[in-house]
Scaffold this active site. Structure first.
Site, PDB file in Angstrom:
ATOM      1  N   TYR A 119       0.908  -1.183  -0.013  1.00 15.28           N
ATOM      2  CA  TYR A 119      -0.004   0.174   0.010  1.00 15.28           C
ATOM      3  C   TYR A 119       1.093   1.407  -0.113  1.00 15.28           C
ATOM      4  O   TYR A 119       1.884   1.301   0.621  1.00 15.28           O
ATOM      5  CB  TYR A 119      -1.028   0.102   1.123  1.00 15.28           C
ATOM      6  CG  TYR A 119      -1.719   1.218   1.415  1.00 15.28           C
ATOM      7  CD1 TYR A 119      -3.092   1.199   0.399  1.00 15.28           C
ATOM      8  CD2 TYR A 119      -1.661   2.288   1.900  1.00 15.28           C
ATOM      9  CE1 TYR A 119      -3.960   2.438   0.713  1.00 15.28           C
ATOM     10  CE2 TYR A 119      -2.180   3.491   2.080  1.00 15.28           C
ATOM     11  CZ  TYR A 119      -3.331   3.602   1.392  1.00 15.28           C
ATOM     12  OH  TYR A 119      -4.197   4.665   1.119  1.00 15.28           O
ATOM     13  N   TRP A 121       0.964   5.615  -1.778  1.00 11.55           N
ATOM     14  CA  TRP A 121       0.592   6.648  -2.984  1.00 11.55           C
ATOM     15  C   TRP A 121       1.488   6.744  -3.680  1.00 11.55           C
ATOM     16  O   TRP A 121       1.324   7.332  -4.871  1.00 11.55           O
ATOM     17  CB  TRP A 121       0.473   7.947  -2.155  1.00 11.55           C
ATOM     18  CG  TRP A 121      -1.219   8.276  -1.716  1.00 11.55           C
ATOM     19  CD1 TRP A 121      -1.777   7.442  -0.926  1.00 11.55           C
ATOM     20  CD2 TRP A 121      -1.980   9.401  -2.403  1.00 11.55           C
ATOM     21  NE1 TRP A 121      -3.033   8.021  -0.797  1.00 11.55           N
ATOM     22  CE2 TRP A 121      -3.210   9.138  -1.794  1.00 11.55           C
ATOM     23  CE3 TRP A 121      -1.576  10.200  -2.842  1.00 11.55           C
ATOM     24  CZ2 TRP A 121      -4.104   9.929  -1.873  1.00 11.55           C
ATOM     25  CZ3 TRP A 121      -2.776  11.128  -3.366  1.00 11.55           C
ATOM     26  CH2 TRP A 121      -4.070  11.239  -2.786  1.00 11.55           C
TER      27      TRP A 121
HETATM   28  N1  LIG Z   1      -1.865  18.600   2.278  1.00 10.35           N
HETATM   29  C1  LIG Z   1      -2.505  17.436   2.393  1.00 10.35           C
HETATM   30  N2  LIG Z   1      -3.461  16.823   1.888  1.00 10.35           N
HETATM   31  C2  LIG Z   1      -3.883  15.683   1.740  1.00 10.35           C
HETATM   32  C3  LIG Z   1      -3.173  14.646   2.205  1.00 10.35           C
HETATM   33  C4  LIG Z   1      -1.770  15.107   2.978  1.00 10.35           C
HETATM   34  O1  LIG Z   1      -1.065  14.114   3.478  1.00 10.35           O
HETATM   35  N3  LIG Z   1      -1.173  16.212   2.917  1.00 10.35           N
HETATM   36  N4  LIG Z   1      -3.427  13.309   2.129  1.00 10.35           N
HETATM   37  C5  LIG Z   1      -4.600  12.818   1.490  1.00 10.35           C
HETATM   38  C6  LIG Z   1      -5.229  11.697   1.722  1.00 10.35           C
HETATM   39  S1  LIG Z   1      -4.286  10.345   1.314  1.00 10.35           S
HETATM   40  C7  LIG Z   1      -6.524  11.569   2.322  1.00 10.35           C
HETATM   41  S2  LIG Z   1      -7.071  10.055   2.521  1.00 10.35           S
HETATM   42  C8  LIG Z   1      -7.069  12.702   2.775  1.00 10.35           C
HETATM   43  C9  LIG Z   1      -7.838  12.706   4.235  1.00 10.35           C
HETATM   44  O2  LIG Z   1      -8.703  13.381   4.479  1.00 10.35           O
HETATM   45  P1  LIG Z   1      -9.416  13.420   5.656  1.00 10.35           P
HETATM   46  O3  LIG Z   1      -9.210  12.381   6.344  1.00 10.35           O
HETATM   47  O4  LIG Z   1     -10.682  14.055   5.659  1.00 10.35           O
HETATM   48  O5  LIG Z   1      -8.298  14.408   6.359  1.00 10.35           O
HETATM   49  P2  LIG Z   1      -7.708  14.594   7.837  1.00 10.35           P
HETATM   50  O6  LIG Z   1      -6.903  15.735   7.667  1.00 10.35           O
HETATM   51  O7  LIG Z   1      -7.350  13.271   8.565  1.00 10.35           O
HETATM   52  O8  LIG Z   1      -8.973  15.237   8.877  1.00 10.35           O
HETATM   53  C10 LIG Z   1      -9.679  16.337   8.498  1.00 10.35           C
HETATM   54  C11 LIG Z   1     -10.243  16.868   9.965  1.00 10.35           C
HETATM   55  O9  LIG Z   1     -10.964  16.224  10.446  1.00 10.35           O
HETATM   56  C12 LIG Z   1     -11.381  16.640  11.880  1.00 10.35           C
HETATM   57  N5  LIG Z   1     -11.710  15.387  12.657  1.00 10.35           N
HETATM   58  C13 LIG Z   1     -10.818  14.306  13.267  1.00 10.35           C
HETATM   59  N6  LIG Z   1     -11.616  13.292  13.967  1.00 10.35           N
HETATM   60  C14 LIG Z   1     -13.106  14.059  13.775  1.00 10.35           C
HETATM   61  C15 LIG Z   1     -14.303  13.573  14.604  1.00 10.35           C
HETATM   62  O10 LIG Z   1     -14.163  12.641  15.164  1.00 10.35           O
HETATM   63  N7  LIG Z   1     -15.161  14.372  14.386  1.00 10.35           N
HETATM   64  C16 LIG Z   1     -15.136  15.512  13.530  1.00 10.35           C
HETATM   65  N8  LIG Z   1     -16.235  16.210  13.422  1.00 10.35           N
HETATM   66  N9  LIG Z   1     -14.140  15.767  12.934  1.00 10.35           N
HETATM   67  C17 LIG Z   1     -12.792  15.265  13.316  1.00 10.35           C
HETATM   68  C18 LIG Z   1      -9.750  16.756  12.214  1.00 10.35           C
HETATM   69  O11 LIG Z   1      -9.965  18.273  12.873  1.00 10.35           O
HETATM   70  C19 LIG Z   1      -9.242  16.948  11.036  1.00 10.35           C
HETATM   71  O12 LIG Z   1      -8.447  18.198  10.813  1.00 10.35           O
HETATM   72  O13 LIG Z   1      -6.598  13.902   2.602  1.00 10.35           O
HETATM   73  C20 LIG Z   1      -5.530  14.136   1.670  1.00 10.35           C
HETATM   74  N10 LIG Z   1      -5.018  15.417   1.287  1.00 10.35           N
HETATM   75  N1  LIG Z   2      -2.244   8.065  12.510  1.00 15.06           N
HETATM   76  C1  LIG Z   2      -2.783   8.445  11.301  1.00 15.06           C
HETATM   77  N2  LIG Z   2      -1.912   7.532  10.266  1.00 15.06           N
HETATM   78  C2  LIG Z   2      -2.518   7.476   8.941  1.00 15.06           C
HETATM   79  C3  LIG Z   2      -3.508   8.486   8.492  1.00 15.06           C
HETATM   80  C4  LIG Z   2      -4.227   9.406   9.610  1.00 15.06           C
HETATM   81  O1  LIG Z   2      -4.875  10.315   9.266  1.00 15.06           O
HETATM   82  N3  LIG Z   2      -3.463   9.095  10.755  1.00 15.06           N
HETATM   83  N4  LIG Z   2      -3.662   8.594   7.180  1.00 15.06           N
HETATM   84  C5  LIG Z   2      -3.463   7.448   6.501  1.00 15.06           C
HETATM   85  C6  LIG Z   2      -3.648   7.733   5.313  1.00 15.06           C
HETATM   86  S1  LIG Z   2      -5.351   8.410   4.572  1.00 15.06           S
HETATM   87  C7  LIG Z   2      -2.847   7.325   4.023  1.00 15.06           C
HETATM   88  S2  LIG Z   2      -3.330   7.397   2.384  1.00 15.06           S
HETATM   89  C8  LIG Z   2      -1.699   6.672   4.304  1.00 15.06           C
HETATM   90  C9  LIG Z   2      -0.328   7.306   3.395  1.00 15.06           C
HETATM   91  O2  LIG Z   2       0.759   6.295   3.515  1.00 15.06           O
HETATM   92  P1  LIG Z   2       1.591   6.236   2.456  1.00 15.06           P
HETATM   93  O3  LIG Z   2       1.071   6.267   1.068  1.00 15.06           O
HETATM   94  O4  LIG Z   2       2.447   4.870   2.559  1.00 15.06           O
HETATM   95  O5  LIG Z   2       2.338   7.537   2.519  1.00 15.06           O
HETATM   96  P2  LIG Z   2       3.613   8.232   1.371  1.00 15.06           P
HETATM   97  O6  LIG Z   2       4.455   9.239   2.521  1.00 15.06           O
HETATM   98  O7  LIG Z   2       2.894   8.713   0.520  1.00 15.06           O
HETATM   99  O8  LIG Z   2       4.605   6.845   1.021  1.00 15.06           O
HETATM  100  C10 LIG Z   2       4.733   6.665  -0.265  1.00 15.06           C
HETATM  101  C11 LIG Z   2       6.247   6.342  -0.303  1.00 15.06           C
HETATM  102  O9  LIG Z   2       6.476   5.811  -1.850  1.00 15.06           O
HETATM  103  C12 LIG Z   2       7.806   6.545  -2.078  1.00 15.06           C
HETATM  104  N5  LIG Z   2       7.656   6.676  -3.689  1.00 15.06           N
HETATM  105  C13 LIG Z   2       7.331   7.631  -4.219  1.00 15.06           C
HETATM  106  N6  LIG Z   2       7.334   7.596  -5.543  1.00 15.06           N
HETATM  107  C14 LIG Z   2       7.879   6.248  -5.745  1.00 15.06           C
HETATM  108  C15 LIG Z   2       8.343   5.623  -6.934  1.00 15.06           C
HETATM  109  O10 LIG Z   2       8.156   6.020  -8.082  1.00 15.06           O
HETATM  110  N7  LIG Z   2       9.084   4.359  -6.449  1.00 15.06           N
HETATM  111  C16 LIG Z   2       9.208   4.001  -5.493  1.00 15.06           C
HETATM  112  N8  LIG Z   2       9.700   2.807  -5.309  1.00 15.06           N
HETATM  113  N9  LIG Z   2       8.663   4.586  -4.234  1.00 15.06           N
HETATM  114  C17 LIG Z   2       8.259   5.796  -4.393  1.00 15.06           C
HETATM  115  C18 LIG Z   2       7.954   7.688  -1.354  1.00 15.06           C
HETATM  116  O11 LIG Z   2       9.215   8.096  -1.328  1.00 15.06           O
HETATM  117  C19 LIG Z   2       7.266   7.304   0.101  1.00 15.06           C
HETATM  118  O12 LIG Z   2       8.304   6.593   0.734  1.00 15.06           O
HETATM  119  O13 LIG Z   2      -1.335   7.083   5.750  1.00 15.06           O
HETATM  120  C20 LIG Z   2      -2.311   6.578   6.665  1.00 15.06           C
HETATM  121  N10 LIG Z   2      -1.490   6.822   7.955  1.00 15.06           N
HETATM  122 MO   LIG Z   3      -5.389   8.325   2.270  1.00 19.45          MO
END
Ligand SMILES: Nc1nc2c(c(=O)[nH]1)N[C@H]1C(S)=C(S)[C@@H](COP(=O)(O)OP(=O)(O)OC[C@H]3O[C@@H](n4cnc5c(=O)[nH]c(N)nc54)[C@H](O)[C@@H]3O)O[C@H]1N2
Ligand SMILES: Nc1nc2c(c(=O)[nH]1)N[C@H]1C(S)=C(S)[C@@H](COP(=O)(O)OP(=O)(O)OC[C@H]3O[C@@H](n4cnc5c(=O)[nH]c(N)nc54)[C@H](O)[C@@H]3O)O[C@H]1N2
Ligand SMILES: [Mo]
Length: 773
Positions: A119, A121
């Site tokens: 898993y 991104w």
């Molecule tokens: N800049 C940036 N943008 C991203 C990402 C990133 O790493 N960086 N990651 C991307 C990815 S992979 C994903 S999946 C999405 C995730 O998108 P989300 O999961 O929607 O985003 P989060 O920032 O984890 O949470 C948004 C807000 O939800 C609020 N929250 C947490 N728990 C609760 C609760 O129980 N109730 C309520 N009402 N609010 C709560 C928190 O205050 C938090 O700031 O974001 C994407 N966008």
């Molecule tokens: N506590 C907590 N944990 C969370 C979350 C949260 O809200 N709270 N959010 C979750 C969510 S929504 C997500 S989506 C995950 C994200 O978790 P990940 O998707 O695992 O996070 P990334 O940091 O995007 O990791 C991508 C990795 O791929 C590598 N990479 C990029 N391009 C390439 C390429 O071309 N080739 C290879 N071989 N490697 C490459 C990057 O250097 C990096 O190390 O985290 C989750 N974890």
């Molecule tokens: Mo995500």
């Protein structure tokens, strides 16, 4: 490279053009992007940062003692080796584990003991997409692999919606919510806020950042916004914003209180329920208390969520009077019982009965991912075929520690009882499990179990530190590709901007070479090089464009830095068709309608309708007496997950290299914590240091520490294994969201919080063991 010309490129957080200028990458955001992301400024560091891996690395213990479970993973040293040796040893190990051409049909496939879920991104770019590459490779040489299903983004939410609404991600990709919000919505109630920082990002590319302008257009029309979140800045400062801060994890109770008010005041839309839903009577019996003796009144809800009963009732009244869009972000479901707030939001929207109106009804994930709510595309995007996985086994994605630690153990998923495979090899490319998984102390233990762990990355992440063989991959800037993402209206030629760092190679080249050594070259490459694949993948999109009479340049012309405007669909999406004709265009649910009661959910051991289920870790739980703070570990504003944590935007927001945690100003004063003080968050699972920032934006009892700081565990006297860089997954729980989905529940957990008054260890710099600088 030619130092004068700007070349076009793309990333998950935006398209851009760039050129090398005095050894530095000079970046210009895509000119048609109204609101380019600050994350672009992280990219220049990626070219030659000391975190880059320049040559293949093999863990010393693995090299000396051979494959096998090993507690030294994570603390062992590495040996730099030549590619020839790395590939030869890797191929030998894959062969030992059963990799071979033409695997016989009558014996178990060796892939059944290979975990290739991998898993993550990875990066933008349709061909060099690491997940597609690793899956295709494992299908080619092992006949398949143990896969992962669902995402860390949306485990609980997607599972529940797949049962009661149909494929949620597809439904959302299918509906122009952003345009409707700008033009039609009168009241947006958004659970989890609508943080513009999260709209920076979309998998594959987000070339026009529309969130800010959409909210501004809606506000200018007089649209009202209710941001429901413990964090005030989860919604922009705009006219018409009301902020409600329930206790985290209690939104379901708040929504039930609203539903009760609608019921009590006779404003439940029974005609809508009759035509479009099934199962309302069972839900109503729960709502009124006739099934369990507890009426879910606003007063009942107040005692749980902390929002006053009068506010809850007023919000319900306002929702019933307006054209109301109920949005729930992914964050709420990344939690214990995370199915419930999503199902309840859908239920509430059905009670309001506005699903057929533009700009109203239910929406999932607006504010979570930038391209959600944009118009759907009318042509297919280039896609790398992954081959056929004949193993057929999988885990729900966030069960990785369980899988590695408990071979053969039973678990449930969507009402089925399944068993974990016995994994010998883990192969990861394009993800960082030591960023994304919860309870990293436990993941360390889990990663000691397999015989061998192979990983490709361009930088020395904590996951690389826990692998045996690390093969250095290029970054997108070092290769040609095609950039595109779902609902993003452009196709970009991604032009190579720089020569590969050190001896880094493309994932494809690495896999092709390994496949060759295993006698599987033809099945993996089909006789194509990277350019051949790009051309092959481009053709279906080109042909579809031509058929519609759109600009459809030849492959050669396209790859000269072209950008193609992709047509958007002009026919109604699934939800609109369903509302037009529910029996002619049924949903993909057992009944074809929206299910407010689900036999499958009831059969899986949960209530058959949305319900308030108190989690183990919330502010009124018994555990809160020990650990009184609710940690919200949300997405970072300054990077994508852990990617480019060393980049300029990410580093500028840290304090002495350490991640900043925000807490309520009064809580901070009570605990004697000032701005910039080092604090420690801890519970029975682990411990993490962060730099404190008292803030009025955070509700009392909550501490916010975003994900993404690279995990840096040190054994600190009196504190145990502690991440000194500020990775919240040192303390989160990896228990599944529920028996139904087993989704990631990492967003929320309980912690103790105190000032760290001993000398604080330095944050670990981002650095490969043999770095260039
Ligand atoms: N800049 C940036 N943008 C991203 C990402 C990133 O790493 N960086 N990651 C991307 C990815 S992979 C994903 S999946 C999405 C995730 O998108 P989300 O999961 O929607 O985003 P989060 O920032 O984890 O949470 C948004 C807000 O939800 C609020 N929250 C947490 N728990 C609760 C609760 O129980 N109730 C309520 N009402 N609010 C709560 C928190 O205050 C938090 O700031 O974001 C994407 N966008
Ligand atoms: N506590 C907590 N944990 C969370 C979350 C949260 O809200 N709270 N959010 C979750 C969510 S929504 C997500 S989506 C995950 C994200 O978790 P990940 O998707 O695992 O996070 P990334 O940091 O995007 O990791 C991508 C990795 O791929 C590598 N990479 C990029 N391009 C390439 C390429 O071309 N080739 C290879 N071989 N490697 C490459 C990057 O250097 C990096 O190390 O985290 C989750 N974890
Ligand atoms: Mo995500």
């Amino acid at each position: 490279m030619n130092d004068t010309a700007y070349r076009q490129h793309s990333s998950h957080w935006g398209a851009f053009s760039a050129r090398m200028d005095g050894g530095r990458l000079d970046i210009r955001p895509f000119e048609a992007d109204p609101d380019p992301s600050p994350l672009l400024a992280n990219i220049p560091a990626s070219l030659d940062h000391p975190a880059r891996i320049r040559k293949p690395l093999i863990r010393r213990g693995w090299l000396e003692d051979g494959p096998g479970p090993d507690q030294r993973r994570g603390s062992d040293g590495f040996v730099e080796v030549e590619w020839e040796e790395a590939l030869q040893r890797t191929a030998q190990e894959l062969r030992r584990l059963g990799a071979a051409p033409a695997l016989p049909e009558d014996r178990p496939l060796p892939g059944a003991s290979v975990f290739g879920g991998s898993y993550g991104w990875s990066s933008a770019g349709r061909f060099h997409h690491a997940q597609s590459q690793v899956h295709r490779f494992l299908n080619s040489v092992f006949g398949g692999y143990v896969a992962s299903v669902d995402t860390y983004s949306s485990g609980a939410g997607s599972v529940i919606l797949s049962l009661v609404l149909g494929n949620a991600i597809r439904l959302n990709r299918d509906h122009p919510y952003l345009r409707e919000l700008a033009e039609e919505t009168e009241l947006l109630i958004s659970f989890g806020g609508l943080p513009l920082r999260n709209l920076a990002v979309s998998a594959g590319g987000n070339s026009r950042h529309l969130g800010k302008s959409v909210l501004q257009r809606a506000a200018a029309r007089g649209c009202g916004f209710v941001s429901v979140s413990p964090i005030a800045d989860d919604f922009s400062d705009l006219p018409g914003v009301t902020r409600i801060a329930p206790r985290p994890a209690t939104d379901t109770a708040l929504m039930l209180g609203m539903a009760y008010r609608l019921h009590q005041t006779g404003r439940v839309d029974r005609a809508y329920l009759e035509r479009y839903t099934t199962g309302y009577p069972a839900f109503e019996a729960y709502l009124t208390g006739s099934s369990d003796g507890v009426a879910k009144t606003p007063e009942w809800a107040e005692a749980i969520c902390g929002v006053t009963a009068s506010e809850i009732a007023a919000l319900a009244d306002r929702a019933a009077k307006s054209r109301t869009l109920i949005n729930v972000t992914y964050s709420l479901q990344r939690a214990e019982n995370g199915e419930q707030p999503v199902w309840m939001a859908l239920t509430l929207a059905c009670l309001l009965g506005q699903g057929g109106l533009p700009g109203a009804g239910f929406c999932y994930g607006l504010g979570s991912i930038g391209n959600i709510g944009k118009e759907a595309l009318a042509v297919p995007l280039p896609t790398m075929p992954q081959g056929h996985n004949r193993v057929g086994d999988f885990i729900p994605v966030a069960r990785i520690s369980e899988l590695l630690m408990k071979p053969g153990a039973a678990y449930t998923y969507k009402g089925e009882t399944r068993r974990y495979a016995d994994i010998r090899l883990v192969y990861w490319a394009g993800g960082n499990p030591f960023h994304h998984h919860q309870d990293l102390t436990r993941l360390k233990e889990a990663f000691s179990r397999p015989e061998t762990i192979i990983l490709h990355d361009s930088v020395f992440t904590a996951s690389a530190r826990h692998a045996d063989i690390i093969l250095p991959a290029t970054i997108t800037a070092e290769r040609n590709d095609i950039g595109a993402g779902g609902n993003d209206p452009y196709l970009f030629a991604m032009e190579k901007l720089a020569e590969p760092f050190g001896e880094a190679r493309d994932d494809y080249a690495i896999f092709a070479n390994l496949a060759d050594r295993l006698g599987c070259r033809e099945i993996f490459t089909e006789g194509r090089d990277a350019q051949g694949w790009l051309e092959e993948m481009y053709e279906p999109t080109r042909a579809a464009l031509e058929k519609r009479g759109c600009n459809a340049p030849s492959f050669e012309d396209f790859m000269q830095g072209a950008r193609i405007d992709l047509p958007v669909r002009d026919t109604p999406g699934m939800m609109a068709r369903f509302h037009e004709d529910p029996s002619g265009a049924p949903l993909e649910t057992p009944s074809g309608r929206i299910e407010l009661f689900s036999e499958i959910v009831a059969g899986a051991g949960l209530p058959g309708h949305a319900a308030w289920l108190a989690p183990a870790e919330w502010l009124c739980a018994p555990m809160a007496e020990r650990h009184p703070f609710q940690l919200v570990s949300n997405q970072p504003a300054t990077r994508l997950h852990s990617q480019l944590d060393f980049g300029a935007t990410s580093m500028a927001a840290k304090e002495k290299g350490r991640e900043v945690a925000r807490l309520n100003r009064e809580d901070a004063a009570r605990l004697g914590i000032g701005d910039g003080d080092v604090i420690r968050l801890h519970n029975e699972r682990g411990s993490v240091l962060a730099s404190a920032r008292p803030s009025d934006a955070i509700m009392q009892g909550v501490v916010q520490l975003s994900t993404g700081a690279w995990y840096a565990p040190e054994d600190l006297p009196g504190a145990g294994l502690t991440c000194v860089n500020g990775n919240p997954n040192a303390v989160t729980s990896d228990a599944g969201a529920s028996v139904l989905s087993q989704g990631c529940a990492g967003q929320l957990c309980l912690v103790s919080l105190e000032k760290w008054d001993r000398p604080a260890p330095m944050a670990w710099p981002h650095k490969a063991p043999f770095s260039a600088v």
